[in-house]
Design an enzyme around this catalytic site. Sequence first.
Site, PDB file in Angstrom:
ATOM      1  CG  HIS A   1     -35.030  27.581 -18.839  1.00  0.00           C
ATOM      2  ND1 HIS A   1     -35.495  27.909 -17.586  1.00  0.00           N
ATOM      3  CD2 HIS A   1     -35.078  28.724 -19.568  1.00  0.00           C
ATOM      4  CE1 HIS A   1     -35.802  29.197 -17.555  1.00  0.00           C
ATOM      5  NE2 HIS A   1     -35.560  29.709 -18.758  1.00  0.00           N
TER       6      HIS A   1
ATOM      7  CD  GLU B   1     -32.975  22.661 -15.667  1.00  0.00           C
ATOM      8  OE1 GLU B   1     -32.205  22.822 -14.710  1.00  0.00           O
ATOM      9  OE2 GLU B   1     -33.259  23.574 -16.469  1.00  0.00           O
TER      10      GLU B   1
ATOM     11  CB  CYS C   1     -36.849  28.177 -13.199  1.00  0.00           C
ATOM     12  SG  CYS C   1     -37.427  27.598 -14.813  1.00  0.00           S
TER      13      CYS C   1
ATOM     14  CB  CYS D   1     -36.965  23.671 -15.422  1.00  0.00           C
ATOM     15  SG  CYS D   1     -36.294  24.659 -16.774  1.00  0.00           S
TER      16      CYS D   1
ATOM     17  CG  ASP E   1     -19.535  40.036 -13.492  1.00  0.00           C
ATOM     18  OD1 ASP E   1     -19.236  39.350 -14.486  1.00  0.00           O
ATOM     19  OD2 ASP E   1     -18.862  40.039 -12.448  1.00  0.00           O
TER      20      ASP E   1
END
Length: 162
Positions: free
Chosen positions: A59, A61, A87, A90, A159
């Site tokens: 990620h 971070e 998250c 992180c 999407d």
Amino acid sequence: MSSTELSEKDLAYLREAIKVSQQARDEGQHPFGCIIVDENDNVIMSAGNRVPDGDVTQHAETRAVGLITKTRRDLEKCTLYTSTEPCAMCSGAIFWSGIRRMIFGLSNENLIKLTQKSGECPPLYINSRDILGAASHPIEVVGPYIEDEAIIPHKGFWDGGR
């Protein structure tokens, strides 16, 4: 929304983190980015997400913290600016790094609304303020801010519109 007003300087750095998230998307990665700024207003690290490369720990971070802590451990006066609320993983990296201030754009709640259908970014229903609020040393958590800007790199991404 945080009750803290951001300075123009903080807003500029947060916008830089959002630019890094757009760069990650442009490179075929998930649209997350962060920068770390030292007490002298130097950007000492910048990183985007690299999860699609096969390592789920990459990620923005965790990458930024992992890279900067290889060469520097005195991060208490640094600020981490991130395009999206960190998250749990992180948030843990921020705690262990010693960084004492974190500012984010898009909230976890609003990220979940975007990603829940794709299955690519499964949510953890806990926010960084709750995690870092349990830290043994104080960590200022500021955000969400400029969500209307922070959401732009995510629009259409989850999407299938990469």
